[in-house]
Scaffold this active site. Structure first.
Site, PDB file in Angstrom:
ATOM      1  N   ARG A 162       0.731  -1.334   0.039  1.00  0.00           N
ATOM      2  CA  ARG A 162      -0.076   0.056   0.244  1.00  0.00           C
ATOM      3  C   ARG A 162       0.901   1.142  -0.154  1.00  0.00           C
ATOM      4  O   ARG A 162       0.560   2.237   0.765  1.00  0.00           O
ATOM      5  CB  ARG A 162      -0.864  -0.031   1.439  1.00  0.00           C
ATOM      6  CG  ARG A 162      -1.899  -1.004   1.258  1.00  0.00           C
ATOM      7  CD  ARG A 162      -3.050  -1.025   0.140  1.00  0.00           C
ATOM      8  NE  ARG A 162      -4.061  -2.092   0.333  1.00  0.00           N
ATOM      9  CZ  ARG A 162      -3.955  -3.226  -0.024  1.00  0.00           C
ATOM     10  NH1 ARG A 162      -2.937  -3.772  -0.636  1.00  0.00           N
ATOM     11  NH2 ARG A 162      -5.094  -3.869   0.158  1.00  0.00           N
ATOM     12  N   SER A 235     -10.673  -0.581   3.059  1.00  0.00           N
ATOM     13  CA  SER A 235      -9.843  -0.575   4.319  1.00  0.00           C
ATOM     14  C   SER A 235      -9.469   0.830   4.789  1.00  0.00           C
ATOM     15  O   SER A 235      -8.826   1.465   4.034  1.00  0.00           O
ATOM     16  CB  SER A 235      -8.881  -1.556   4.195  1.00  0.00           C
ATOM     17  OG  SER A 235      -9.045  -2.771   3.731  1.00  0.00           O
ATOM     18  N   GLU A 331      -4.708   4.077   5.730  1.00  0.00           N
ATOM     19  CA  GLU A 331      -4.549   3.907   4.329  1.00  0.00           C
ATOM     20  C   GLU A 331      -5.247   4.919   3.174  1.00  0.00           C
ATOM     21  O   GLU A 331      -4.659   5.329   2.296  1.00  0.00           O
ATOM     22  CB  GLU A 331      -5.111   2.538   4.012  1.00  0.00           C
ATOM     23  CG  GLU A 331      -5.027   2.234   2.577  1.00  0.00           C
ATOM     24  CD  GLU A 331      -5.915   0.986   1.677  1.00  0.00           C
ATOM     25  OE1 GLU A 331      -5.528  -0.222   2.315  1.00  0.00           O
ATOM     26  OE2 GLU A 331      -6.678   1.197   0.983  1.00  0.00           O
TER      27      GLU A 331
HETATM   28  P1  FAD Z   1      -8.717   8.489  -5.650  1.00  0.00           P
HETATM   29  O1  FAD Z   1      -9.379   7.986  -4.497  1.00  0.00           O
HETATM   30  O2  FAD Z   1      -9.303   9.149  -6.695  1.00  0.00           O
HETATM   31  O3  FAD Z   1      -7.394   8.830  -5.386  1.00  0.00           O
HETATM   32  C1  FAD Z   1      -6.434   8.236  -4.502  1.00  0.00           C
HETATM   33  C2  FAD Z   1      -5.197   9.040  -4.304  1.00  0.00           C
HETATM   34  O4  FAD Z   1      -4.431   8.954  -5.279  1.00  0.00           O
HETATM   35  C3  FAD Z   1      -5.411  10.607  -4.115  1.00  0.00           C
HETATM   36  O5  FAD Z   1      -4.528  11.139  -3.157  1.00  0.00           O
HETATM   37  C4  FAD Z   1      -5.229  11.174  -5.368  1.00  0.00           C
HETATM   38  O6  FAD Z   1      -4.870  12.505  -5.345  1.00  0.00           O
HETATM   39  C5  FAD Z   1      -4.168  10.399  -6.145  1.00  0.00           C
HETATM   40  N1  FAD Z   1      -4.178   9.999  -7.708  1.00  0.00           N
HETATM   41  C6  FAD Z   1      -5.409   9.685  -8.182  1.00  0.00           C
HETATM   42  N2  FAD Z   1      -5.349   9.890  -9.369  1.00  0.00           N
HETATM   43  C7  FAD Z   1      -3.804  10.205  -9.660  1.00  0.00           C
HETATM   44  C8  FAD Z   1      -2.984  10.123 -10.479  1.00  0.00           C
HETATM   45  N3  FAD Z   1      -3.421   9.692 -11.842  1.00  0.00           N
HETATM   46  N4  FAD Z   1      -1.608  10.500 -10.550  1.00  0.00           N
HETATM   47  C9  FAD Z   1      -1.347  10.788  -9.163  1.00  0.00           C
HETATM   48  N5  FAD Z   1      -1.853  10.629  -8.019  1.00  0.00           N
HETATM   49  C10 FAD Z   1      -3.396  10.321  -8.295  1.00  0.00           C
HETATM   50  N6  FAD Z   1      -7.434  -0.918  -2.563  1.00  0.00           N
HETATM   51  C11 FAD Z   1      -6.678  -2.125  -2.574  1.00  0.00           C
HETATM   52  O7  FAD Z   1      -5.431  -1.834  -2.907  1.00  0.00           O
HETATM   53  N7  FAD Z   1      -7.284  -3.239  -2.592  1.00  0.00           N
HETATM   54  C12 FAD Z   1      -8.373  -3.599  -2.363  1.00  0.00           C
HETATM   55  O8  FAD Z   1      -8.837  -4.752  -2.371  1.00  0.00           O
HETATM   56  C13 FAD Z   1      -9.327  -2.522  -2.269  1.00  0.00           C
HETATM   57  N8  FAD Z   1     -10.585  -2.443  -2.056  1.00  0.00           N
HETATM   58  C14 FAD Z   1     -11.554  -1.452  -2.070  1.00  0.00           C
HETATM   59  C15 FAD Z   1     -12.876  -1.661  -1.780  1.00  0.00           C
HETATM   60  C16 FAD Z   1     -13.907  -0.835  -1.580  1.00  0.00           C
HETATM   61  C17 FAD Z   1     -15.264  -1.092  -1.525  1.00  0.00           C
HETATM   62  C18 FAD Z   1     -13.387   0.630  -1.854  1.00  0.00           C
HETATM   63  C19 FAD Z   1     -14.240   1.571  -1.770  1.00  0.00           C
HETATM   64  C20 FAD Z   1     -11.961   0.996  -2.117  1.00  0.00           C
HETATM   65  C21 FAD Z   1     -11.203  -0.226  -2.124  1.00  0.00           C
HETATM   66  N9  FAD Z   1      -9.779  -0.134  -2.238  1.00  0.00           N
HETATM   67  C22 FAD Z   1      -8.995  -1.106  -2.409  1.00  0.00           C
HETATM   68  C23 FAD Z   1      -9.071   1.505  -2.472  1.00  0.00           C
HETATM   69  C24 FAD Z   1      -9.189   2.006  -3.580  1.00  0.00           C
HETATM   70  O9  FAD Z   1     -10.079   1.328  -4.735  1.00  0.00           O
HETATM   71  C25 FAD Z   1      -7.994   2.193  -4.548  1.00  0.00           C
HETATM   72  O10 FAD Z   1      -7.194   2.658  -3.777  1.00  0.00           O
HETATM   73  C26 FAD Z   1      -7.926   2.579  -5.695  1.00  0.00           C
HETATM   74  O11 FAD Z   1      -6.580   2.517  -6.513  1.00  0.00           O
HETATM   75  C27 FAD Z   1      -8.328   4.032  -5.831  1.00  0.00           C
HETATM   76  O12 FAD Z   1      -8.371   4.559  -7.108  1.00  0.00           O
HETATM   77  P2  FAD Z   1      -9.320   6.043  -7.289  1.00  0.00           P
HETATM   78  O13 FAD Z   1      -9.204   6.050  -8.762  1.00  0.00           O
HETATM   79  O14 FAD Z   1     -10.857   5.901  -6.814  1.00  0.00           O
HETATM   80  O15 FAD Z   1      -8.263   6.921  -6.522  1.00  0.00           O
HETATM   81  N1  EPU Z   2     -11.074 -10.440  10.402  1.00  0.00           N
HETATM   82  C1  EPU Z   2     -11.725 -10.236  11.695  1.00  0.00           C
HETATM   83  N2  EPU Z   2     -13.104  -9.838  11.942  1.00  0.00           N
HETATM   84  C2  EPU Z   2     -13.729  -9.404  10.796  1.00  0.00           C
HETATM   85  C3  EPU Z   2     -12.979  -9.555   9.598  1.00  0.00           C
HETATM   86  C4  EPU Z   2     -11.820  -9.992   9.348  1.00  0.00           C
HETATM   87  O1  EPU Z   2     -11.036 -10.721  12.786  1.00  0.00           O
HETATM   88  O2  EPU Z   2     -14.881  -9.166  10.947  1.00  0.00           O
HETATM   89  C5  EPU Z   2      -9.725 -10.829  10.346  1.00  0.00           C
HETATM   90  C6  EPU Z   2      -9.759 -12.366  10.110  1.00  0.00           C
HETATM   91  O3  EPU Z   2      -8.744 -12.975  11.009  1.00  0.00           O
HETATM   92  C7  EPU Z   2      -9.424 -12.429   8.786  1.00  0.00           C
HETATM   93  C8  EPU Z   2      -8.548 -11.427   8.291  1.00  0.00           C
HETATM   94  O4  EPU Z   2      -8.999 -10.315   9.304  1.00  0.00           O
HETATM   95  O5  EPU Z   2      -8.727 -13.665   8.397  1.00  0.00           O
HETATM   96  C9  EPU Z   2      -8.543 -10.612   7.058  1.00  0.00           C
HETATM   97  O6  EPU Z   2      -9.752 -10.310   6.633  1.00  0.00           O
HETATM   98  P1  EPU Z   2      -9.984 -10.122   5.027  1.00  0.00           P
HETATM   99  O7  EPU Z   2      -9.609 -11.195   4.267  1.00  0.00           O
HETATM  100  O8  EPU Z   2     -11.368  -9.620   4.821  1.00  0.00           O
HETATM  101  O9  EPU Z   2      -8.742  -9.001   4.387  1.00  0.00           O
HETATM  102  P2  EPU Z   2      -8.332  -7.617   5.221  1.00  0.00           P
HETATM  103  O10 EPU Z   2      -7.178  -7.708   5.903  1.00  0.00           O
HETATM  104  O11 EPU Z   2      -9.494  -7.070   6.009  1.00  0.00           O
HETATM  105  C10 EPU Z   2      -6.936  -7.017   3.116  1.00  0.00           C
HETATM  106  C11 EPU Z   2      -6.876  -5.744   2.326  1.00  0.00           C
HETATM  107  C12 EPU Z   2      -8.068  -5.312   1.329  1.00  0.00           C
HETATM  108  C13 EPU Z   2      -8.163  -6.658   0.530  1.00  0.00           C
HETATM  109  C14 EPU Z   2      -8.219  -8.024   1.123  1.00  0.00           C
HETATM  110  C15 EPU Z   2      -7.925  -9.253   0.388  1.00  0.00           C
HETATM  111  C16 EPU Z   2      -5.621  -4.172   3.563  1.00  0.00           C
HETATM  112  C17 EPU Z   2      -5.687  -3.130   4.480  1.00  0.00           C
HETATM  113  N3  EPU Z   2      -6.787  -4.507   3.200  1.00  0.00           N
HETATM  114  O12 EPU Z   2      -8.138  -6.852   3.930  1.00  0.00           O
HETATM  115  O13 EPU Z   2      -7.825  -4.515   0.718  1.00  0.00           O
HETATM  116  O14 EPU Z   2      -9.236  -6.537  -0.381  1.00  0.00           O
HETATM  117  O15 EPU Z   2      -7.207  -7.921   2.301  1.00  0.00           O
HETATM  118  O16 EPU Z   2      -6.746  -9.243  -0.133  1.00  0.00           O
HETATM  119  O17 EPU Z   2      -4.510  -4.943   3.410  1.00  0.00           O
HETATM  120  C18 EPU Z   2      -8.463  -1.962   0.862  1.00  0.00           C
HETATM  121  O18 EPU Z   2      -6.988  -1.868   0.755  1.00  0.00           O
HETATM  122  O19 EPU Z   2      -9.231  -0.867   0.502  1.00  0.00           O
HETATM  123  C19 EPU Z   2      -8.859  -3.263   0.878  1.00  0.00           C
HETATM  124  C20 EPU Z   2     -10.152  -3.623   0.859  1.00  0.00           C
END
Ligand code: FAD
Ligand code: EPU
Length: 335
Positions: A162, A235, A331
């Site tokens: 991240r 997250s 994050e």
């Molecule tokens: P924005 O929110 O628009 O921007 C994020 C940051 O990047 C801001 O600081 C912005 O200024 C900057 N930025 C945007 N575009 C550019 C550019 N072109 N050049 C330079 N800087 C820029 N993330 C994960 O890694 N794994 C996950 O599994 C994951 N699951 C998610 C689930 C949900 C339901 C949600 C809502 C979010 C999740 N995220 C996850 C976070 C998010 O989706 C990612 O970080 C994604 O890459 C953000 O993209 P965005 O276009 O919406 O960025």
């Molecule tokens: N857990 C609990 N309670 C809960 C849910 C989860 O204790 O209610 C614990 C369990 O031990 C479980 C562990 O958390 O095994 C991991 O949970 P999960 O697999 O849902 O993943 P996460 O750690 O919560 C991370 C990323 C997600 C990504 C998933 C899958 C980060 C900060 N978040 O979540 O990314 O989608 O793994 O790879 O690393 C994001 O970055 O926005 C994001 C959603």
């Protein structure tokens, strides 16, 4: 290209926070990007993609640029690999689907991550055992400090969990990315978080990249709140990484704490577990709260304020620090 004033950002962030940008512009070409940065160089500028990883805590007193550069292309590197190039404004999940339609492997585990392609390198998006860096070749970057374009290769980007160089240097704007994907003999990664179990339930023993994508989408839909229904940014905190000594001392007090070895000396602890153990899972505070099935996700039930979500995140950090002596890192980008 139309410059708008006092423009509402509620449709430009998945937390659905209703703040205004003093100025707002949508950019659809590199020429427009150049015009904007040359003319508004004195302004505070924020580049925005899908707004799925930001929390606005107040009106933005500057120019918000929605970088809507479209276009993607595909070329064969050799018989085994292809290079996919996509502009910043392409939707990330649509790019994943495009690659799956062309049977290109490498980003299937990153299915259904919201947001745009240009933001993917910013925090080196990751999920289900894969990160962007695993397939990353390079990205084209516009540097706001010297108004020039430069290619950043994998080794230049300082990708970590991240994190990347782009999180530290906000002057670097990603305009396109290139990825190296497999044409065949795809390396299937089904080891993470319930993928294997889900495949077993479906009776699939030799999964394709399309199967992996489907299963990842199903797990994600079950676990994570849909931002269309409940405002959130995924997250809110990173999963903390601790050294062996600290891990041993935490285990003495919390013997059942889940932890995953990530190197010879370090462990990752799920922040969701810490927040649940602290008794905070599902707590509602007026219009905002901590999600009931995934406590790592803070939510806006409707009409909540960014400032209150930010305050809630500080309280969570304080509670976790007091109970576990672990410092949670945010994050989401606080603006
Ligand atoms: P924005 O929110 O628009 O921007 C994020 C940051 O990047 C801001 O600081 C912005 O200024 C900057 N930025 C945007 N575009 C550019 C550019 N072109 N050049 C330079 N800087 C820029 N993330 C994960 O890694 N794994 C996950 O599994 C994951 N699951 C998610 C689930 C949900 C339901 C949600 C809502 C979010 C999740 N995220 C996850 C976070 C998010 O989706 C990612 O970080 C994604 O890459 C953000 O993209 P965005 O276009 O919406 O960025
Ligand atoms: N857990 C609990 N309670 C809960 C849910 C989860 O204790 O209610 C614990 C369990 O031990 C479980 C562990 O958390 O095994 C991991 O949970 P999960 O697999 O849902 O993943 P996460 O750690 O919560 C991370 C990323 C997600 C990504 C998933 C899958 C980060 C900060 N978040 O979540 O990314 O989608 O793994 O790879 O690393 C994001 O970055 O926005 C994001 C959603």
């Amino acid at each position: 290209m139309i410059l708008k004033e006092n423009h509402s950002l509620s449709n430009y962030n998945t937390f659905k926070i209703n703040v205004k940008a003093k100025k707002f512009v949508e950019i659809k070409s590199i020429d427009e990007l150049k015009i904007v940065v040359e003319n508004y160089s004195e302004e505070k500028i924020l580049f925005l993609g899908g707004g799925s990883n930001v929390l606005f805590t107040e009106d933005y007193d500057g120019l918000v640029v929605y970088l809507n550069l479209k276009g993607k292309s595909l070329k064969e590197i050799d018989s085994d690999f292809s290079e996919v190039t996509a502009n910043a404004g392409e939707n990330w999940n649509e790019l994943v689907n495009y690659c799956l339609e062309n049977n290109l492997g490498g980003i299937e585990n990153l299915s259904l991550i919201p947001g745009n392609v240009g933001s993917a390198p910013i925090q080196n998006i990751g999920a289900y055992g894969r990160e962007l860096k695993d397939v990353f070749i390079s990205c084209e970057v516009f540097d706001l400090e010297n108004f020039s374009f430069k290619t950043y290769y994998l080794e230049d980007c300082q990708f970590e969990y991240r994190n990347s160089i782009f999180k530290k240097h906000k002057n670097l704007i990603v305009v396109s990315i290139s990825l190296r994907l497999s044409n065949h003999n795809h390396v299937i990664n089904s080891s993470y978080g319930g993928i294997e179990k889900e495949l077993e339930n479906k009776g699939i023993d030799k999964p394709t990249i399309q199967d992996i994508s489907k299963v990842v989408c199903q797990i994600r839909k079950r676990k994570l709140p849909d931002p269309e229904k409940i405002g959130n940014a995924g997250s809110f905190f990173k999963n903390p990484v601790v050294n062996m000594k600290k891990m041993e001392s935490i285990k003495k007090k919390f013997y059942d704490i889940p932890h995953f070895k990530i190197s010879d000396t370090e462990y990752k602890i799920p922040a969701a577990w810490l927040i649940e153990k602290a008794g905070l899972k599902g707590k509602v505070f007026g219009k905002i709260g901590i999600h009931k099935t995934q406590p790592l996700v803070l939510v806006n039930y409707g009409g909540g304020h960014g400032k209150d979500l930010f305050k809630l995140s500080i309280s969570i950090k304080e509670i976790i620090s007091k109970i576990f002596n672990i410092d949670l890192e945010t994050e989401v980008n606080i603006i």
